[in-house]
Design an enzyme around this catalytic site. Structure first.
Site, mmCIF file in Angstrom:
data_model
loop_
_atom_site.group_PDB
_atom_site.id
_atom_site.type_symbol
_atom_site.label_atom_id
_atom_site.label_comp_id
_atom_site.label_asym_id
_atom_site.label_seq_id
_atom_site.Cartn_x
_atom_site.Cartn_y
_atom_site.Cartn_z
ATOM 1 N N ASP A 127 -9.348 -4.704 -5.745
ATOM 2 C CA ASP A 127 -8.943 -3.762 -4.709
ATOM 3 C C ASP A 127 -9.786 -2.494 -4.811
ATOM 4 O O ASP A 127 -9.604 -1.679 -5.715
ATOM 5 C CB ASP A 127 -7.451 -3.436 -4.876
ATOM 6 C CG ASP A 127 -6.858 -2.708 -3.673
ATOM 7 O OD1 ASP A 127 -7.621 -2.044 -2.952
ATOM 8 O OD2 ASP A 127 -5.634 -2.812 -3.482
ATOM 9 N N SER A 156 0.843 -1.196 0.000
ATOM 10 C CA SER A 156 0.000 0.000 0.000
ATOM 11 C C SER A 156 0.883 1.252 0.000
ATOM 12 O O SER A 156 1.645 1.465 -0.945
ATOM 13 C CB SER A 156 -0.958 -0.033 1.195
ATOM 14 O OG SER A 156 -1.982 0.916 1.040
ATOM 15 N N HIS A 168 -7.692 -5.381 -1.296
ATOM 16 C CA HIS A 168 -6.431 -4.759 -0.876
ATOM 17 C C HIS A 168 -5.583 -5.692 -0.001
ATOM 18 O O HIS A 168 -4.363 -5.584 0.036
ATOM 19 C CB HIS A 168 -6.718 -3.458 -0.124
ATOM 20 C CG HIS A 168 -5.546 -2.560 0.033
ATOM 21 N ND1 HIS A 168 -4.778 -2.111 -1.023
ATOM 22 C CD2 HIS A 168 -4.984 -2.005 1.156
ATOM 23 C CE1 HIS A 168 -3.814 -1.329 -0.582
ATOM 24 N NE2 HIS A 168 -3.908 -1.251 0.737
#
Length: 721
Positions: free
Chosen positions: A666, A591, A698
C-alpha cells in the site's frame, strides 16, 4: 379464468416469490462481476454536435473499436478505428481525439504506476489515411496532441519530449530528469494522489509553447516498501513520500518555446503548491493556481509566457481550506467561469479577463456538484447540483445573468450529463436505489427525454430475482444535526424481532456514502448480509459533503473527533429501536473509514461489540502532507489534534472483536499504520484478529484477493455479530 388456471397462476406466483426469497447472493457472484451493469465507455461528443463516439469492446474477438453514433437516431454510423484492422495492436484501452478530430491517440499495454498514473504504448491513428504511427519505442506517460495536431508531447524517464507527426523527428525538451530527484511534466506522488492530476504540462492554443512544472523532490524523505514477490530474496521499492509536516517537493513553473527550442522560468510569487496550470484562450497567457501550505490562501495568476510578467487576477482565502477543482473554464473573450464556496456553498461565478467579478451565476443553500460548460449560442451555463436534496443530483441550465433557470432532469435519483458540442443534446446517466444505471438521449433545450440508449433491464431483473429489499433513505438527528442515512433490512423483516446491526461509513472530508444511486460491490455484500439476518446502516456524519461549507469544515484540525462522535451516537440512538439488538452492533470501513471504525470500537466500546478496519490510517502523522495538512495543519502546529484522535493512543480501550486488514504494498496508507496499531494492541494485551495481504496496494485486489478478503470479512461478521 377457470379455477384450474387460477390455481396454477397462484401457485406459480407464490413459488416464484418463495424462490426469490430463498435465492442467496454469493461472494463468488459479486466478485466475478455478475451484477455488473452495462455502460457507455469513453463517451465523447464530436465537434459537429450531431454525433458522438464511444469505445466498444467485442468480447468474442477480444478487440476494441471507436464507433461513431448519431444523436438523432442513436444508430452507429461508422467505425472510426478497430483494433482488428491494426497490425501489432490486439486491442487498445482508451482513445483521445486531436482538436480537429483528424487523428486519434490510442493507448495499449498500460502499466499502473500509482493511483492515476500509468506507463503505456501509444499510437497515433490518422483517420483519413488510416496510417498507424507508434509515438515512442518505449513505454511513455501522458502523450498529448498539440492543438494543431502536428505534434505529440509526452514524458519519458521524467523528461518531456515532442514528436513531430509530419517528419517523425523527436525533440527532447528537458534533460535533467532523474528518478527520486527531478521530475518534468508529470507530478510527484503526493500531487497525483491529493491534487488528482498527473500531466503537468500544457500546450498553448498556437501550438508553439508548452508550460510545465518541474518537481525537485531530492530533499523529500524517502519511503520504502518490501516487495516479496516470488524470488528467494525480497526487493525494496523506494519512492518520495512527504508525510505531514515534512519537506515537500520544490515545484517551479517553466515554459518551452517550440520555435526557438528554449526553456524559460516563470515566476508567480510566494507559494507552496501549484495544483493547476492551464493556457487561456490567449496563447501568450497561462493561468496558474497557487496555494500556501495550509491550503487556505489561493491565487490565480495570469502569466505572459513571452514577457514573463505575471499578475494576480483572483485571490481567495478561507478559515479552513480551499478545494482545488477543474471547473476553471475560459470563454472566447478570456473571461472565465469559476466555482467557489465563498458564500458558504459551492456556486458558479463569472469573471472578466482582468479578474473583475461580472456575476455570481448560481446561489442558494445548496451545492453545485459539476460544471458542464457554456453555450455561447444561447448564453447559458449547464451544471449539476443538489437543489432537490443532498442525496440527489439533477442537471440544470441557467443564463449567465443568473436568470431563466431550467431543470433538465425529471427522474428522482442521481443524474449526470454529457452534452453535445453545440449543447443541443445531452446523454443523461441516471440511476437510483431502485433503477440501475440507464442512459437516455435528452434535449438540452428543455430536458425532454427523446430516446433510451441503455436501460440495464437485465441487471434489474437479476437484482429483483433475489427478493432484496432496496435501501431505505431517511434522516436521523444526531448531536443536534440532521444526518442522511440509509438502512438495508432483511426481505422478511419482522419489526417484532431483534436484529444485529452492521454499520458502514467512510466519513472523510467532503465525502458522501448516502446517495440515491445504483449499487456497487460493497452494496451487494451488504445485501448478502441482510439476506443472512443483519440490518446494514450507513450514516453520513459531520464533515461529509454537499450540505454546505460549514457542515463539511467543522472537523478542521480535529479529524476523527466529531465524525466518531456522530457514528457512536447514531449507533446508540438506533440501538434503542425495538428491532435492533443493542448488544450486537458492529461497524466497518476502509481507509478513512478504517480509521473511523477503529476509533469507534475504542472510544465507543460500550456501543460497538465488533469492528473491521481495512487499510486504516491509525495516526495522521503517518499520512501525506497535502491531504493531512489541508484539514489538520502540521503536527508541529497541532499535536493534540493528531494525537487525541489517533487509535494508537486508545488501544487499551478495546473490548469487542476487532479485525485489522492491510496490504503490504500500500503506497497510499502504508502498512506501517497497521503494524503500529498491532504493536499497541499487543502491549495493551488485547486480543484481536488481523490479515496481511503480501504486495497488495490500497485496493487489495488481483486474482482471488477480493474474494478471499470478503470471505474473511463475512466469516468475521458471522462469528462476532
Amino acid at each position: 379464468m377457470n379455477k384450474y388456471r387460477a390455481f396454477l397462476f397462484a401457485f406459480v406466483a407464490v413459488s416464484a416469490q418463495l424462490f426469490a426469497q430463498t435465492k442467496q447472493i454469493t461472494l463468488e457472484e459479486i466478485w466475478s462481476g455478475a451484477f455488473r451493469t452495462e455502460g457507455m465507455d469513453e463517451l465523447n461528443s464530436l465537434q459537429n454536435g450531431k454525433q458522438y463516439a464511444v469505445l466498444n469492446f467485442d468480447r468474442a474477438s477480444r478487440s476494441t473499436s471507436v464507433d461513431k453514433y448519431d444523436y438523432k437516431t442513436l444508430e452507429k454510423t461508422e467505425t472510426i478505428v478497430s483494433s482488428k484492422d491494426l497490425d501489432g495492436v490486439n486491442y487498445f484501452l482508451s482513445y483521445e481525439f486531436s482538436a480537429d478530430e483528424s487523428k486519434l491517440l490510442l493507448a495499449a499495454d498500460l502499466q499502473p504506476i500509482f493511483r492515476h498514473s500509468t506507463l503505456g504504448v501509444y499510437f497515433v491513428y490518422d483517420v483519413a489515411t488510416k496510417k498507424l504511427t507508434r509515438v515512442a519505442d518505449e513505454h511513455i506517460q501522458e502523450p498529448t496532441f498539440s492543438p494543431d495536431a502536428t505534434k505529440v508531447a509526452y514524458v519519458k524517464d521524467n523528461n518531456i519530449y515532442i514528436k513531430s507527426l509530419t517528419d517523425g523527428s523527436v525533440t527532447q525538451v528537458t534533460a535533467d530528469g532523474k528518478n527520486n530527484a527531478i521530475i518534468n511534466g508529470v507530478t510527484d506522488w503526493v500531487y497525483e494522489e491529493e491534487f488528482a492530476f498527473v500531466r503537468a504540462f500544457e500546450w498553448n492554443k498556437a501550438s508553439n509553447r508548452i508550460a510545465y512544472l518541474k518537481f525537485d523532490e531530492s530533499e523529500v524523505p524517502e519511503f520504502s516498501m518490501d516487495v516479496y514477490g516470488k524470488e528467494l530474496y525480497p526487493s525494496q521499492y523506494e519512492f518520495k513520500y512527504p508525510k505531514a509536516g515534512e519537506k515537500n517537493s520544490d515545484v517551479t513553473l517553466h515554459v518551452y518555446n517550440v520555435d526557438t527550442k528554449e526553456n524559460s522560468d516563470l515566476s508567480v510569487g510566494s507559494y507552496e503548491y501549484i495544483p493547476r496550470i492551464e493556457f487561456t484562450e490567449d496563447p501568450a497567457i497561462v493561468a496558474v493556481q497557487t496555494l500556501n501550505r495550509h491550503q487556505n490562501d489561493l491565487n490565480l495568476y495570469f502569466c505572459n509566457v513571452d514577457t514573463k510578467e505575471s499578475k494576480v487576477v483572483l485571490h481567495e482565502t478561507d478559515k479552513a481550506y480551499i478545494d482545488v477543482t477543474d471547473n476553471l473554464t475560459f470563454l472566447e473573450d478570456n473571461s472565465f467561469i469559476w466555482t467557489s464556496e465563498k458564500d458558504g456553498y459551492n456556486h458558479i461565478y463569472w469573471y472578466d479577463a482582468t479578474g473583475k467579478l461580472k456575476n455570481q451565476i448560481t446561489e442558494g443553500p445548496w451545492e453545485v456538484t459539476a460544471y458542464y460548460g457554456y453555450s455561447a449560442k444561447d448564453k447559458r451555463i449547464y451544471y449539476q447540483s443538489v437543489e432537490e436534496g443532498s442525496i440527489y443530483r439533477d442537471v440544470y441550465s441557467i443564463k449567465t445573468n443568473g436568470k431563466g433557470k431550467k431543470k433538465l432532469t425529471s427522474k428522482k435519483g442521481t443524474n449526470s450529463a454529457t452534452f453535445s458540442a453545440d449543447f443541443s443534446y445531452f446523454i443523461n446517466n441516471y440511476s437510483s436505489a431502485t433503477t440501475p444505471t440507464m442512459y437516455t438521449l435528452n434535449s438540452a433545450k428543455d430536458g425532454e427525454e427523446l430516446k433510451v440508449i441503455v436501460d440495464n433491464k437485465a441487471a434489474k431483473q437479476k437484482f429483483d430475482s433475489y427478493g432484496i429489499t432496496p435501501k431505505e433513505y431517511s434522516t436521523i438527528t444526531v448531536n443536534g444535526n440532521e444526518l442522511n442515512m440509509y438502512m438495508i433490512k432483511p426481505a422478511d423483516f419482522d419489526a417484532t424481532k431483534k436484529y444485529p446491526m452492521f454499520m458502514y461509513q467512510y466519513s472523510g472530508p467532503g465525502s458522501q456514502e448516502v446517495s440515491d444511486s445504483w449499487y456497487g460491490y460493497n452494496d451487494y455484500w451488504h445485501f448478502m448480509l441482510a439476506q443472512q439476518g443483519y440490518i446494514v446502516v450507513c450514516v453520513d456524519g459531520r464533515g461529509t459533503g454537499f450540505k454546505g461549507a460549514a457542515f463539511k469544515k467543522v472537523t478542521q484540525k480535529e479529524l476523527g473527533k466529531f465524525e466518531v462522535e456522530d457514528q457512536i451516537e447514531a449507533a446508540r440512538i438506533l440501538g434503542k429501536r425495538n428491532y435492533i439488538d443493542a448488544d450486537r452492533i458492529g461497524i466497518w470501513g476502509w481507509s478513512f473509514g478504517g480509521f473511523m471504525s477503529s476509533n469507534c470500537i475504542l472510544k465507543g466500546n460500550d456501543v460497538f461489540s465488533m469492528a473491521i478496519a481495512v487499510a486504516p490510517v491509525t495516526s495522521w502523522r503517518f499520512y501525506d502532507s497535502v491531504y493531512t495538512e489541508r484539514y489538520m495543519t502540521t503536527p508541529q502546529e497541532n499535536a493534540s489534534g493528531y494525537d487525541d484522535n489517533s487509535p494508537l493512543n486508545f488501544a487499551d480501550q478495546l473490548e469487542g472483536a476487532y479485525l485489522l486488514v492491510h496490504g503490504t504494498g500500500d503506497d497510499n496508507v502504508h502498512v506501517q499504520n497497521s503494524m503500529r496499531m498491532i504493536e499497541e494492541l499487543v502491549q495493551a494485551n488485547k486480543q484481536f484478529d488481523w490479515a496481511i495481504y503480501p504486495d497488495k496496494n490500497h485496493g487489495i485486489y488481483g486474482g482471488n484477493t477480493r474474494l478471499h478478503l470478503f470471505t474473511k470479512l463475512t466469516n468475521f461478521v458471522k462469528e462476532n455479530l
